[in-house]
Design a protein around this motif. Structure first.
Motif, short mmCIF file in Angstrom:
data_model
loop_
_atom_site.label_atom_id
_atom_site.label_comp_id
_atom_site.label_asym_id
_atom_site.label_seq_id
_atom_site.Cartn_x
_atom_site.Cartn_y
_atom_site.Cartn_z
N UNK A 12 0.91 -1.36 -0.09
CA UNK A 12 -0.42 0.24 0.29
C UNK A 12 1.03 1.10 -0.30
N UNK A 13 2.08 1.74 1.34
CA UNK A 13 1.98 2.57 1.53
C UNK A 13 3.56 2.61 0.13
N UNK A 67 -10.39 -5.51 -11.03
CA UNK A 67 -8.86 -5.89 -9.96
C UNK A 67 -8.02 -5.32 -10.68
N UNK A 68 -7.25 -4.20 -11.11
CA UNK A 68 -6.24 -2.87 -12.55
C UNK A 68 -5.42 -3.04 -10.85
N UNK A 69 -3.70 -3.89 -11.59
CA UNK A 69 -2.44 -3.54 -11.32
C UNK A 69 -2.92 -2.08 -10.67
N UNK A 70 -1.88 -1.90 -10.12
CA UNK A 70 -1.89 -0.75 -9.06
C UNK A 70 -0.93 0.21 -10.04
N UNK A 92 2.56 0.73 -8.23
CA UNK A 92 3.25 0.04 -7.83
C UNK A 92 4.73 -0.30 -8.54
N UNK A 93 4.75 -0.35 -9.87
CA UNK A 93 6.31 -0.62 -10.02
C UNK A 93 7.25 0.43 -9.51
N UNK A 132 7.14 1.53 -6.65
CA UNK A 132 7.43 0.65 -4.56
C UNK A 132 8.63 -0.64 -4.72
N UNK A 144 -0.90 5.65 -0.05
CA UNK A 144 -0.94 4.34 0.24
C UNK A 144 -2.46 3.34 -0.65
N UNK A 152 -8.81 -5.39 -5.81
CA UNK A 152 -8.31 -6.08 -5.23
C UNK A 152 -7.45 -4.60 -3.88
#
Lengths: 164, 777
Positions: free
Chosen positions: A98-99, B9-12, B15-16, B18, B494, B660
């Motif tokens: 998340x974060x 539920x698409x990927x965030x 994220x890439x 993070x 987040x 998701x």
């Protein structure tokens, strides 16, 4: 000041730093590798986890004097130019973060686990994350991702049911 | 609108960066010539400051500036408090203590040095002459007769009294067959985001521009407050919330360090960074909960609840932070939970003690309310020897009762509490669980089943009911290349709105989410906004985005219709094309219509060029998500250890943009709640020392403490916004503690025990079992 030379993500790196410098500070301040995070500076939270000679360590607890000549892998060294490492792919797939602040440490702990134990049980995964605190996710999606990555690394099909 | 992406539920999109460690949190940012600030904090909970001698520290190597409270007196205004309660007393926190310190961790002096070690080392050279005073730690002792007031000029430590009453309470208690009385304690907890707070400030004297990077949930409000606290032109203050490593309400605040670091950068003309240590985070970042609730419940023999009276002692700590006094009042508003209780009364006494301030911690006043009312339901069930499910059902409003008005003055927008309860019972296989429990009890094994049926108040909120504006802003700009920029006043850290808002943009405009970029947290780029808290980012911020998208879409439809010679009302957006519904051949590429808006040669008459729209969305009501959580524990009779065996969560947050992300929010919230129920407790000793001031002493839930969470959803869209979304960020922390408390009490029922206060640590449970064993056998 002490001179230190080590391998970081496959490259030889050197620095001259005060002897009390930790590996975490060396990575962040000298090599500009800020992926490893400082969450407590006393080894409780695991946000600074990196792999040294195959072992996951809290880089905030390791001094430069202990890393001379050693091989260090950080989150920045996990993917190559074209490909994410399977753990990263699966963390993305399951929305495991998340974060994201604890993420690099969690992923490095999981990588060390899978290097040693290619087919861990859920309990073994929970134990391997015992040194990594996450306050956002409740760990569930991380465990799913680590399971999935272990399948891929063993050359099996991963159970990718959750996301498009 | 066809929903190709909403609900999937698409990927965030977050994220890439993070997962590769490429993101930048405050402490990852470095500027040339950067200096480091460090704060000297009080080791005493209560003391007069006789003097602060900075002379040695000022001479230390690398130190460029050292200041005490006296040095900055008048230059920086006290910490703001946005919450106002009639007749509340002053509890303003000076940014640096000057005459007196009132909690361990309060800042007394600050210094700046060329590196962070020099700054920390020089703190040891500051000499402060303290005159220790008797600390007041226990809130009941704080308001007892004769207790010395913490704040000069006040007669006692009562910060405020707040009352709320609805319905005929007298009649309710008169008509009651029974009255149940119980004291419950919702202990003080420490939020502990894994990223501590941090501030970096840079001042450019030529332009007069002040830039502040802070780990905050409210960049715009912070900008306004820094300008006010420093008396600095707001137009020249630029605040950036970069990647933020967890907030949970702690960063929905304005802290002394944010104003002081900005002030230091202006004074020195150098960039100044401060990174909070973990110990500072424990001592000097807001705490949560901390209520003592005395309950009286009027009931009928059949389980109907007629009335509820609650007296709350809310421990506020030494000073007000941004919303400190507001938090317990939210407990009052939600005290009747998801039940049709005709009469209720809440009396809150806000109390000053020598501790860090309490404020909004994930759920903020509502977990306390759910905990209170759900404990009531279990106590009623135990008293009447009825099942906890039966008593809850008995008091639910029916779906036809919505919108439902509570005696506390709220209007619940929508709900079907029976449905969520039924689903949870089915997923858990409740009947079988009870059979198993009966079997285990014969073997002297203590399994407990806890139920929490909850409703929460979210989507904060209508401005009329909020301390400082409850609307949210969004600007949508389709760039000349056809890429879409969404600038939101929400400040996600987040929650994943870079993804969900892109899903919305893609569906409204008939393009791919990869073409939509969500921008947030930068006051120079996004319109003035409120921020992310109170489960509001999607319900309020998302609606602002949706409305701006609609405005842009309408303009594009007019442009496209003009080009193809059709009616704007009939234009359809799909697959990067805009075409007439009845004759799809009358079509323009999305990019062509966008380009026309900028080239501005073929626009309809009177139409302005450009393709940008801004909305300030004001919600008409809060939203009220609800659900049922069921928790199964087993208590080890030998050790008192409470083991989580199963956890079932059925939540209804209305429509879902990305399942998701919703799952993740629910799971994370539950685990935070499990932390409070099983281990977490901020403990101050009699001297006001925080003895749970490190992660070694304050137990957070780890991966091995959790069982699998079995989650399901019902969907009851809210009528309050066009998306039908309610918010889900706090559901877990609001729902879960009572489920755990209920499970523990249920497990201990053979010992004649019906309530134990959290946290359910081994020692406490073992003592409860040992003390009561003889009584039952």
């Amino acid at each position: 000041m002490v001179n230190v030379t080590l391998r970081v993500n496959g490259e030889t790196r050197s620095a001259s730093v005060p002897p009390e410098t930790t590996l975490l500070r060396l990575l962040r301040d000298q090599f500009n590798l800020t992926g490893s995070k400082l969450g407590c500076d006393v080894g409780d939270c695991g946000a600074c986890t990196v792999i040294v000679d195959g072992q996951p360590v809290n880089s905030c607890l390791m001094l430069v004097g202990q890393v001379e000549g050693r091989e260090v892998l950080t989150i920045e060294g996990l993917a190559n130019a074209d490909h994410l490492y399977p753990l990263q792919k699966l963390f993305e797939h399951f929305g495991s973060l998340q974060c994201g602040f604890c993420g690099p440490g969690v992923i490095m702990s999981a990588k060390a686990l899978l290097d040693e134990n290619p087919d861990p049980s859920t309990e073994e995964i929970r134990d391997a994350l015992g040194g990594n605190l996450c306050r956002c996710t409740g760990y569930t999606k991380m465990i799913e991702a680590i399971k999935g990555a272990s399948c891929i690394l063993r050359g099996e099909e991963a159970p990718l049911v959750k996301s498009a | 609108m066809t929903t190709r992406f909403i609900g999937k539920p698409l990927k965030r999109k977050e994220d890439p960066r993070l997962i590769q460690g490429l993101s930048h949190y405050v402490d990852d940012l470095n500027l040339a010539g950067m200096h480091y600030a460090a704060f000297l904090r009080s080791p005493y909970a209560h003391a007069n400051i006789r003097s602060v001698d900075l002379s040695k520290a000022r001479r230390a190597s690398g130190v460029v500036l050292a200041l005490s409270g006296t040095d900055i007196d008048g230059a920086i205004q006290p910490v703001p408090c946005a919450a106002q309660i009639p007749d509340m007393k002053s509890g303003a926190r000076p940014v640096l203590a000057r005459d007196r310190v009132r909690f361990v961790g309060e800042s007394v002096a600050v210094l700046v040095a060329s590196d962070r070690y020099a700054a920390r080392d020089a703190l040891d050279l500051i000499e402060v002459d303290y005159e220790p005073l008797t600390p007041i730690v226990n809130p009941e002792k704080a308001i007892a007769k004769g207790a010395a007031p913490l704040h000069a000029g006040q007669k006692d430590n009562v910060a405020f009294k707040w009352e709320l009453e609805g319905g005929d309470l007298k009649a309710a208690f008169k008509a009651a067959d029974k009255v149940i009385k119980q004291r419950i304690v919702n202990q003080r907890v420490i939020p502990v985001p894994i990223e501590t707070r941090g501030v970096l400030a840079d001042y450019q004297p030529g332009e007069g521009q002040l830039t502040v990077w802070s780990s905050t949930q409210i960049p715009h409000l912070l900008r306004t407050q820094i300008a006010s606290m420093l008396n600095f032109p707001e137009t020249l203050v630029h605040v950036v919330a970069p990647e933020v490593g967890g907030g949970f309400g702690t960063k929905l605040n304005v802290y002394p360090e944010e104003a002081i670091v900005a002030y230091l950068a202006i004074q020195l003309g150098k960039p100044v960074k401060w990174s909070e240590s973990r110990r500072e985070n424990f001592q000097a970042t807001i705490h949560g909960r901390d209520q003592i609730d005395d309950l009286e419940v009027a009931i009928k023999r059949d389980g109907t609840i007629l009335g509820l009276r609650c007296r709350v002692i809310a421990d506020l700590g030494a000073y007000y932070q941004l919303l400190t006094p507001l938090i317990p009042t939210l407990t009052g508003l939600m005290m009747t939970g998801c039940y049709k209780i005709p009469a209720a009364r809440m009396e809150i006494t806000g109390v000053f003690t020598n501790k860090m301030a309490t404020d909004a911690y994930r759920g903020a006043g509502r977990p306390e309310a759910t905990y209170l009312i759900e404990r009531v339901m279990d106590l009623v069930a135990a008293e009447l020897k009825k099942g906890p499910v039966e008593v809850r059902r008995k008091n639910f409003p029916q779906p036809k009762d919505f919108p439902y008005a509570t005696p506390t003055g709220l209007i619940y927008d929508s709900g079907d509490y029976q449905k969520a309860l039924d689903m949870a019972l089915k997923v858990a296989d409740y009947k079988k669980l009870r059979q198993e429990q009966a079997k285990l009890r014969k073997e002297e094994r203590y399994m407990g089943i806890g139920i929490s049926t909850y409703v929460e108040i979210c989507g904060m909120g209508p401005s009329s009911a909020m301390p400082a504006g409850g609307w949210e802003s969004a600007t949508v700009r389709v760039e000349p290349t056809g890429r879409v920029s969404v600038m939101t006043g929400s400040s996600p850290h987040g929650q994943g709105q870079e993804t969900t808002f892109a899903q919305m943009g893609a569906d409204v405009l008939g393009i791919d989410p990869s073409q939509v970029q969500v921008v947030h947290g930068d006051t120079s780029v996004v319109p003035y906004g409120i921020g992310t808290f109170g489960s509001r980012a999607t319900a309020v911020g998302g609606t602002a985005v949706y409305k701006s998208l609609q405005k842009v879409k309408e303009k594009l439809a007019r442009i496209a219709a003009h080009i193809v010679g059709s009616d704007p009302e009939r234009m359809v957006f799909a697959n990067r094309k805009i075409f007439a519904k009845q004759s799809p051949k009358k079509s323009v590429a999305f990019g062509q219509a966008v380009s026309a808006a900028y080239v501005a040669k073929t626009l309809p008459a009177e139409m302005e060029p450009g393709l940008e729209a801004t909305t300030f969305f004001e919600p008409t009501n809060f939203t009220y998500p609800f659900g049922t959580h069921i928790c199964v524990v087993e208590i080890d009779a030998e050790t008192g250890d409470v083991k989580l065996v199963r956890y079932v969560a059925v939540d209804d947050c209305g429509n879902v943009i990305n399942p998701l992300l919703v799952e993740g929010q629910v799971q994370g919230g539950i685990v935070q709640s499990v932390g409070q129920a099983l281990f977490e407790e901020a403990v101050y000793d009699e001297q006001g020392q925080l003895i749970t001031g490190e992660l070694m002493d304050y137990a957070l839930p780890r991966a091995s403490d959790m069982c699998w969470i079995e989650a399901a959803r019902t969907v009851t869209p809210t009528p309050v916004n066009p998306l039908g979304v309610k918010g889900v960020g706090e559901a877990g922390t609001i729902a879960a503690t009572p489920a755990l408390a209920g499970a523990v009490a249920d497990a201990l029922a053979p010992f004649g025990v019906h309530h134990v206060d959290m946290p359910f640590k081994r020692e406490k449970i073992w003592q409860v079992m040992s003390k009561n064993r003889r009584r039952v056998q």
